[in-house]
Design an enzyme around this catalytic site. Structure first.
Site, mmCIF file in Angstrom:
data_model
loop_
_atom_site.group_PDB
_atom_site.id
_atom_site.type_symbol
_atom_site.label_atom_id
_atom_site.label_comp_id
_atom_site.label_asym_id
_atom_site.label_seq_id
_atom_site.Cartn_x
_atom_site.Cartn_y
_atom_site.Cartn_z
ATOM 1 N N HIS A 26 0.829 -1.206 0.000
ATOM 2 C CA HIS A 26 0.000 0.000 0.000
ATOM 3 C C HIS A 26 0.862 1.254 0.000
ATOM 4 O O HIS A 26 0.671 2.170 -0.803
ATOM 5 C CB HIS A 26 -0.924 -0.020 1.221
ATOM 6 C CG HIS A 26 -1.803 1.188 1.338
ATOM 7 N ND1 HIS A 26 -1.439 2.296 2.070
ATOM 8 C CD2 HIS A 26 -2.994 1.472 0.791
ATOM 9 C CE1 HIS A 26 -2.392 3.208 1.969
ATOM 10 N NE2 HIS A 26 -3.353 2.732 1.201
ATOM 11 N N CYS A 81 -5.752 2.678 -16.443
ATOM 12 C CA CYS A 81 -5.499 3.586 -15.319
ATOM 13 C C CYS A 81 -4.858 2.864 -14.143
ATOM 14 O O CYS A 81 -4.771 3.386 -13.055
ATOM 15 C CB CYS A 81 -6.792 4.279 -14.887
ATOM 16 S SG CYS A 81 -8.051 3.150 -14.293
#
Lengths: 542, 542
Positions: free
Chosen positions: A89, A492
């Protein structure tokens, strides 16, 4: 063709002044996760980083980061974590934000409560306390004690601009957009030459300190009426965010994704609640005060409201959040959320358009698996758009409604999906996770062995897996264009800024890639080189 | 062709004696999850169900079930849960075991600690205590207070056998196998006409009370040496399980899958440990005793060893276990586990073969995403097989090594996978989860809205989604056979016993389906009808 796109990184980020490093102690080395040099005072929590950043540069040091830490990561100059790999993350978000980041610095042991950490390297142990200065280099993965001097990249001499101009000549009509959630990032993206926003994650705005209470109120609402009331409070905030993006991107398209993450990400963690509830009967006054602050519940009501909060968190708890109640599934069960977001988008669009700025909104519905889901959400967005634009008396605003392709089933049925979708955007982060049955966060547990055994050709979260995931992407482009020949197709996911993946996107016939602002020049060069390669191949085979 | 395969269910399960029901009070109605009538005394935990079953019939009543409850579900005559849908853990496992089961009986409120539950229906509340008698009908989803009489299905008159004989004539060489983990289920499968075992989940044996301590020791081992020592204890147990299956299936193939679930499933739950650790400083002697029992740690050592245990559980904690460190990924990081299992399989095979019984082991590697993973695991299994068979002096034993196809990437690269795999078995439960990006357990949270809106044609976990998942299955069969024309292909997901899915499996050219023993006759009839349909179509188009 002689410049590897990744080399551009050296021209885009601040670097340490070599002389100033000499007097600093090298503490440890981790894994380089996001390039650039950063100097700041250590904060061990996101909240502290936000506070500290108000006074002096902050550096966020965490065991690992979670979505709760977004505000702190944003406030900090750089991020350093003790665990995690290149696809953790912290790494992914830092790259997106353009923050220097080092992850997996395993020699750091953090004592969050004691507001300090110890770093044991080569038999020596150094203790770093909150507020101490650290200097980190996200390119070399080195962590220094103290305050180094940094120099900003030379973007003004015009060398880079000239070089990028050459690249753009060859890139032709293949577009490069940026992933940006807030106006500041959108402006950075424009500076790097982005031709639009390929992904605005609306939920990143939800984590802001002044908004989270309303988001939580929306989630905890017991009926549609009180949920709608909470959403009403969020509407003007979202509207002003979107207006800022439209202004920054004048004339360029802005792809806005409706709410994506599972709702429990916005609530306190289940296990924290369980532990605090277990502690409550014997908690000291100080502990109770801390709980009261953490959950925004008055001390006197903790006994009653903590179990209630836990109950709702339990209801929302999921075994596999990645495959759970998120994306369009939220918009389908709570259509009022999609409605509020559509209203914010089109009210902002109308407002900016009336000032004479050209606005091109592209509303993107996430996590579609079946065309019926898209149909459902599209009808809400279209209804709101018509209503808002009619009321604002704006008639010549061109917008599109499309979808992410991030679930294998969407790719496999892309011909059906394209009946409703006016554009596709490949969310290759999630598409990689589902196609490979591999969670990005959990892969770090055994990625080292997999790398040693060379199971995958490269880290599939860094470099698009063309053999597997790519096959689905190629199939979906073909199926989609069969139904709708002028279908706009982009990407994306993280891969949109990785050179070999950009080359792949050019080859399968996408219209653009979208990546973090700081990778836009890299993508521009990679796309140009792919085009040059294509025409060279074409002339060889003539 | 006039008998719908699902109708056979009525002939395969015990039913209530209508007269005996009249005197019983209907308490509530849930969701019918697994057919048949069951009568037993209520147990609110798996452990209690196991204890109770030693003395009298038990009925397991839980809020929901988890893998920890397997032993209790197996010991109980029937299962009743307060939450969950047709594709919840309880429903799936109960169908697999042939246990009558009702799920989602929302009027039941369970007080596990108080060992009682209350059922509020039509304004009246009834309290049922541990040990009270309940009668449940998994076909009608009705729950009665008291002890009804059941009558066994008439399988002896020969009507069913005659009918199934007709079906088998038309079914031809399309095989029907059963999913069975223990000899008792394998024998039941043979009685229902299964021609082999299509899936033996070796981990179901790991949850048995006498084995779990060794499994846990293996997981908690700090190095290869102590892990190997723990595995050595498991070896003879696994060997005797496999020998039992081979004996029951004399001459028919037995597909044995190597360890599949993430290791944390075998350890205490993280949040329970966290809560108990928080409670420990103020815990009473009784509470400490309970913890001591729950974690098999002496009271005096709780303070030291509870944090250690939690630490290991934290290390194994995953964000998305479904997409995490499981399947072949375990065998790759801990090759000694695959080695032990291969040894158990081939030692058992050699032992049974020497008694003159024909043995056909098919070793199946789960969760393959890349052919390299299969290559790695296959080399271990082959090495051990050769070594064991040579040592036992068994030379004419035919075995195969193959793989599950349950990740989209495996299907997309099936031509590569078939270079190593001698057979494919479609794990359509997981393949549905990954292809649709949809967790079976979490789908229950919003499945009602999805069903109302008819987003999917049918429950994708009950009926194979032919449009999406089926496209991948079809592709994988074609790609696999391109590389290896004689590739054996089957299905072992829940769908293997569902008529329309069986028809699909026949059409794409599979060799067999495998389903729970109690659905074998249904699959036999469905396959026969698919073949009849095929030839009718063929003659029409002539």
């Amino acid at each position: 063709m002689r410049v590897a796109p990744a080399q551009l990184d050296q021209l885009l980020h601040p670097v340490f002044d070599a002389a100033s490093l000499k007097s600093l102690q090298l503490l440890t080395t981790g894994i380089a996760a996001s390039p650039g040099a950063a100097v700041g005072r250590v904060a061990f929590s996101a909240e502290e980083a936000v506070e500290m950043a108000k006074k002096s540069p902050a550096l966020l040091v965490r065991k690992e980061t979670t979505p709760d830490d977004i505000a702190g990561m944003d406030a900090a100059k750089g991020i350093l974590t003790a665990i995690g790999g290149k696809s953790s993350h912290a790494a992914v978000v830092a790259r997106g934000m353009g923050r220097p980041c080092i992850v997996g610095a395993g020699e750091i042991s953090i004592d969050e409560k004691g507001r300090k950490c110890t770093i044991t390297s080569g038999g020596k142990t150094v203790t770093v306390k909150e507020g101490d200065w650290l200097s980190i280099d996200g390119t070399t993965a080195k962590v220094y004690l103290g305050q180094a001097k940094t120099s900003e990249p030379d973007t003004k001499s015009g060398v880079l601009a000239k070089f990028m101009g050459w690249a753009d000549e060859f890139r032709g009509n293949f577009g490069v957009r940026a992933n940006a959630d807030i106006p500041r990032d959108a402006l950075a993206a424009r500076r790097f030459g982005a031709e639009g926003i390929g992904l605005c994650r609306t939920e990143h705005m939800f984590f802001a300190e002044d908004r989270l209470p309303f988001v939580q109120a929306m989630i905890l609402a017991k009926d549609v009426k009180s949920r709608t009331a909470a959403l009403k409070k969020l509407l003007p905030m979202q509207r002003s965010d979107f207006a800022g993006l439209f202004k920054a991107m004048k004339g360029y398209p802005v792809v806005i994704r409706t709410l994506d993450p599972p709702l429990h990400e916005f609530l306190p963690k289940r296990e924290h609640l369980m532990v605090d509830l277990a502690k409550l009967p014997h908690a000291t006054a100080a502990e109770k005060k801390e709980m009261s602050k953490a959950y925004s519940i008055p001390v006197s009501e903790l006994k009653k409201r903590l179990p209630e909060l836990l109950h709702r968190v339990e209801e929302l708890h999921e075994f596999n959040p990645m495959l759970g109640h998120r994306g369009c599934r939220l918009g389908i069960t709570y259509p009022e959320i999609t409605e509020m977001q559509a209203r914010a988008i089109f009210e902002a669009a109308a407002q900016v358009a009336k000032k004479g700025v050209k606005v091109i909104p592209e509303v993107m519905i996430p996590l579609i698996g079946s065309v019926k889901e898209l149909e459902h959400q599209k009808s809400i967005v279209e209804r709101v758009a018509k209503e808002v634009l009619a009321k604002a008396d704006v008639s010549d605003l061109h917008y599109m409604i499309g979808t992410m392709i991030e679930i294998p089933r969407a790719a496999l049925t892309a011909d059906q999906v394209a009946e409703q979708a006016e554009f596709f955007s490949f969310g290759t982060n999630d598409l990689t996770q589902t196609t490979m049955g591999l969670s990005r966060d959990d892969y770090t547990k055994f990625s080292r062995q997999y790398e040693d055994l060379k199971i995958f050709a490269a880290d599939p979260f860094g470099v698009l897996d063309q053999t597997g995931v790519g096959k689905l992407v190629d199939l979906a482009v073909k199926l989609g264009r069969k139904t709708r020949p002028d279908l706009e197709v982009g990407i994306c996911g993280e891969h949109g800024g990785e050179p070999s993946s950009v080359e792949f996107c050019v080859k399968v016939g996408m219209n653009y890639v979208s990546c973090s602002p700081y990778r836009v020049p890299i993508a521009r060069l990679a796309a140009a080189q792919a085009r040059i390669g294509d025409s060279a191949e074409a002339s060889r085979t003539k």
